[in-house]
Structure formats: structure tokens, C-alpha cells
Design a protein around this motif. Structure first.
Motif, mmCIF file in Angstrom:
data_model
loop_
_atom_site.group_PDB
_atom_site.id
_atom_site.type_symbol
_atom_site.label_atom_id
_atom_site.label_comp_id
_atom_site.label_asym_id
_atom_site.label_seq_id
_atom_site.Cartn_x
_atom_site.Cartn_y
_atom_site.Cartn_z
ATOM 1 N N CYS A 8 0.842 -1.190 0.000
ATOM 2 C CA CYS A 8 0.000 0.000 0.000
ATOM 3 C C CYS A 8 0.880 1.244 0.000
ATOM 4 O O CYS A 8 1.777 1.371 0.823
ATOM 5 C CB CYS A 8 -0.901 0.004 1.234
ATOM 6 N N CYS A 11 0.032 3.348 3.557
ATOM 7 C CA CYS A 11 0.434 2.894 4.893
ATOM 8 C C CYS A 11 1.568 1.870 4.889
ATOM 9 O O CYS A 11 2.100 1.536 5.947
ATOM 10 C CB CYS A 11 -0.771 2.351 5.653
ATOM 11 N N CYS A 45 -5.723 0.291 5.796
ATOM 12 C CA CYS A 45 -6.139 1.695 5.869
ATOM 13 C C CYS A 45 -7.308 2.032 4.939
ATOM 14 O O CYS A 45 -7.858 3.126 4.992
ATOM 15 C CB CYS A 45 -4.951 2.621 5.576
HETATM 16 ZN ZN LIG Z 1 -2.902 0.982 3.428
#
Ligand SMILES: [Zn+2]
Length: 140
Positions: A8, A11, A45
Motif C-alpha cells: 500500500c 500505509c 487503511c
Molecule cells: Zn494501506
């Protein structure tokens, strides 16, 4: 559908990128008639995005072939002028490139995923090729 691990970008946790082939109508330049779509959603997230583009990239093509096997488009007899014209148009081949392809025929015209092969057969027909073309699964 193919899944690749992907970090990601928000995050840094590892999520899953879902991706697959997509056909594009209207652009016949070499390789650009097949593309891809992708969807990512981070389980941590919630960051997500969707995208698509062209051409179909090698890692995705190889993953699809590993899953569904490799396919070929093949011509059994001498290629007709209409087929050669269609191939030249679709792949934007120079005359020497077309002559090199012609020298390898009869035989396999294209190797790829099932979707790529079926799409190219359809395109060749749309561009006026009258030859009988065989679509064969040649295994993984
Ligand atoms: Zn994330």
C-alpha cells in the motif's frame, strides 16, 4: 482474474492487487489493442484505486498463461494476400517485417493468452482476412 501482492502506497502494509486483461476497441497499433485493468484496496487503511491501460504487460501475460495455458493462432495453408494485408495493418509492419513473417508461414502467427489470440483472430477477420485460422491451446 490474477492477484499480485502489492504494498500500500499510503500505509506500507502488503495488500492484494487484482488485475486482468481488457480489450480496447479503436486502437489497432501493435500490442495496444489489448490492455489491462487493475484494482487495489488496502485491508488496513482502506486506501483504494482502480486503473487501466495498455498494452498488456509481460508479468500479467505470464501469470495468465501460467493459469490458463498458452494459446496460438495458426494458419495451415499458404497465407492469402488478404491475410498478409490485414497482418501488416494490425501490427503496423514494415515490408521487410511482413516478408519475414510470411517466410515462417504456414504455421503459428501469434502466441499469447486465449483472449489475445481470440481477439487477433476476430481483428484479422474484420480487416478482411479470408483464411481459415486455427486457435489452439498448447498447454501451460
Ligand atoms: Zn494501506
Amino acid at each position: 482474474m490474477i492477484e499480485f501482492p502489492q504494498t500500500c502506497e499510503r500505509c506500507g502494509v502488503q495488500g492484494v492487487l487484482s488485475t486482468g486483461e481488457r480489450q480496447w476497441h479503436g486502437s489497432y497499433a501493435q500490442g495496444e489493442h489489448m490492455g489491462f485493468w487493475e484494482h487495489f484496496r488496502c485491508p488496513t487503511c482502506g486506501y483504494s484505486y482502480d486503473a487501466d491501460g495498455a498494452p498488456l504487460y509481460d508479468a500479467l501475460r505470464l501469470a495468465i498463461i501460467a493459469k490458463e495455458g498458452e494459446w496460438v493462432l495458426e494458419i495451415a495453408g499458404t497465407p492469402s494476400i488478404s491475410l498478409l494485408k490485414a497482418l501488416r495493418e494490425i501490427r503496423q509492419l514494415s515490408l521487410p517485417e511482413l516478408q519475414a513473417l510470411r517466410a515462417r508461414l504456414p504455421g503459428v502467427i501469434t502466441r499469447g493468452t486465449q483472449t489475445e489470440i481470440r481477439y487477433e483472430a476476430e481483428l484479422l477477420k474484420n480487416f478482411g482476412a479470408t483464411d481459415s485460422l486455427a486457435i489452439r491451446h498448447i498447454g501451460n
